[in-house]
Write a protein that holds these residues in place. Structure first.
Motif, PDB file in Angstrom:
ATOM      1  N   ALA A 175       0.816  -1.220   0.000  1.00 54.20           N
ATOM      2  CA  ALA A 175       0.000   0.000   0.000  1.00 54.20           C
ATOM      3  C   ALA A 175       0.847   1.265   0.000  1.00 54.20           C
ATOM      4  O   ALA A 175       0.307   2.372   0.065  1.00 54.20           O
ATOM      5  N   GLY A 176       2.169   1.118  -0.047  1.00 48.18           N
ATOM      6  CA  GLY A 176       3.045   2.272  -0.153  1.00 48.18           C
ATOM      7  C   GLY A 176       3.746   2.683   1.111  1.00 48.18           C
ATOM      8  O   GLY A 176       4.441   3.707   1.131  1.00 48.18           O
ATOM      9  N   ALA A 177       3.597   1.892   2.190  1.00 45.64           N
ATOM     10  CA  ALA A 177       4.283   2.222   3.442  1.00 45.64           C
ATOM     11  C   ALA A 177       5.710   1.686   3.426  1.00 45.64           C
ATOM     12  O   ALA A 177       6.024   0.726   2.729  1.00 45.64           O
ATOM     13  N   ARG A 178       6.571   2.335   4.214  1.00 44.95           N
ATOM     14  CA  ARG A 178       7.891   1.778   4.519  1.00 44.95           C
ATOM     15  C   ARG A 178       7.695   0.974   5.804  1.00 44.95           C
ATOM     16  O   ARG A 178       7.691   1.520   6.902  1.00 44.95           O
ATOM     17  N   ALA A 179       7.486  -0.328   5.628  1.00 43.62           N
ATOM     18  CA  ALA A 179       6.956  -1.159   6.708  1.00 43.62           C
ATOM     19  C   ALA A 179       8.041  -1.946   7.428  1.00 43.62           C
ATOM     20  O   ALA A 179       8.937  -2.515   6.799  1.00 43.62           O
ATOM     21  N   ILE A 180       7.912  -1.992   8.754  1.00 44.96           N
ATOM     22  CA  ILE A 180       8.751  -2.829   9.613  1.00 44.96           C
ATOM     23  C   ILE A 180       7.822  -3.754  10.381  1.00 44.96           C
ATOM     24  O   ILE A 180       6.886  -3.303  11.037  1.00 44.96           O
ATOM     25  N   GLY A 181       8.081  -5.060  10.306  1.00 45.86           N
ATOM     26  CA  GLY A 181       7.333  -6.025  11.095  1.00 45.86           C
ATOM     27  C   GLY A 181       8.153  -6.426  12.305  1.00 45.86           C
ATOM     28  O   GLY A 181       9.345  -6.709  12.186  1.00 45.86           O
ATOM     29  N   MET A 182       7.529  -6.471  13.468  1.00 50.02           N
ATOM     30  CA  MET A 182       8.239  -6.836  14.692  1.00 50.02           C
ATOM     31  C   MET A 182       7.603  -8.060  15.323  1.00 50.02           C
ATOM     32  O   MET A 182       6.381  -8.139  15.466  1.00 50.02           O
ATOM     33  N   GLU A 183       8.468  -9.033  15.693  1.00 47.08           N
ATOM     34  CA  GLU A 183       8.018 -10.208  16.435  1.00 47.08           C
ATOM     35  C   GLU A 183       8.832 -10.337  17.716  1.00 47.08           C
ATOM     36  O   GLU A 183       9.868  -9.707  17.887  1.00 47.08           O
ATOM     37  N   ILE A 184       8.350 -11.211  18.612  1.00 44.94           N
ATOM     38  CA  ILE A 184       8.879 -11.235  19.970  1.00 44.94           C
ATOM     39  C   ILE A 184      10.259 -11.874  20.076  1.00 44.94           C
ATOM     40  O   ILE A 184      10.977 -11.648  21.050  1.00 44.94           O
ATOM     41  N   SER A 185      10.680 -12.659  19.090  1.00 45.45           N
ATOM     42  CA  SER A 185      11.975 -13.325  19.153  1.00 45.45           C
ATOM     43  C   SER A 185      12.671 -13.262  17.797  1.00 45.45           C
ATOM     44  O   SER A 185      12.012 -13.111  16.767  1.00 45.45           O
ATOM     45  N   PRO A 186      14.003 -13.393  17.786  1.00 46.76           N
ATOM     46  CA  PRO A 186      14.710 -13.430  16.497  1.00 46.76           C
ATOM     47  C   PRO A 186      14.214 -14.550  15.594  1.00 46.76           C
ATOM     48  O   PRO A 186      14.117 -14.373  14.372  1.00 46.76           O
TER      49      PRO A 186
END
Length: 236
Positions: free
Chosen positions: A42-53
């Motif tokens: 959709a045009g965002a500069r997106a970062i996904g975050m999860e709880i562990s590596p």
């Protein structure tokens, strides 16, 4: 449609309220990164975050085109600098934060947001066929109520509410095995409880779901509440 709530999909409500195109967006609790990649599309500069590596790496492995970035971190201690994001998204993830840390999670979202930034929170309500189906395995009544209470207190973290939208998210589940994948995929610790109650869950599947007319599958509704919070301007 459930009651007066329209049937909507999560992404359309998020795009309508948060307008992520051209913005730096953090997806907190991204799972395998489906929403993160939709935000990027959709045009965002997106970062996904999860709880562990390990979980962050699993999300990155699903992103063959490399359209987003994935990091490990916790909602109450975001691994980002001050004023680096334009939007922070909690898509059904605030209620997975320990109740005593929900206020800290919203304070952290405020810390990483730039002036004019927003927090988008979409949380399931304690009603609907999907809630009733899953409740036998993991009753989320208390944690969902704690999440709504934390959102109601968000003005204390430097936010003001800009919009609230309720909608019904409908999900087709092919069979009881699909229910298990959904439930255990969110939290592997639920596997034993699911397997111990599988006969009752199979009966609930038939009783609570709406037949899809195509053999076997059922539709389940989950009422949702989406809130858009704006960073409150600094007092002059």
């Amino acid at each position: 449609m459930t009651g007066a709530r329209p049937d909507r999909d999560d992404l359309s409500v998020l795009l309508e309220l948060a307008a992520p195109a051209g913005r730096d967006v953090l997806d907190v609790g991204c799972g395998l990164g489906t929403l993160t990649r939709e935000l990027a599309a959709a045009g965002a500069r997106a970062i996904g975050m999860e709880i562990s590596p390990e979980r962050a790496e699993a999300a990155a492995a699903q992103d063959a085109a490399g359209v987003a970035t994935y990091v490990a971190g916790r909602a109450e201690a975001l691994p980002l600098g001050d004023a680096t994001m334009d939007a922070v998204v909690f898509m059904r993830s605030l209620h997975h934060v320990p109740g005593e840390l929900m206020d800290a999670a919203l304070a952290e979202a405020r810390r990483v947001l730039r002036p004019g930034g927003v927090v988008y929170l979409a949380e399931p309500l304690t009603e609907g066929a999907l809630f009733a189906l899953i409740r036998r395995v993991d009753d989320e009544t208390k944690v969902r109520e704690l999440a709504q209470a934390a959102i109601a207190r968000a003005d204390g973290a430097g936010f003001e509410r800009a919009a609230t939208v309720e909608y019904d998210r409908r999900m087709r589940l092919a069979d009881v095995a699909a229910v298990r994948r959904l439930v255990v995929g969110v939290d592997p610790a639920r596997a034993a409880a699911f397997d111990a109650s599988v006969d009752e869950i199979a009966r609930d599947f038939e009783a609570l779901g709406e037949p899809d007319g195509d053999g076997g599958g059922r539709w389940f509704g989950q009422p949702m509440r989406a809130d858009l919070l704006l960073v409150r301007p600094a007092a002059r």
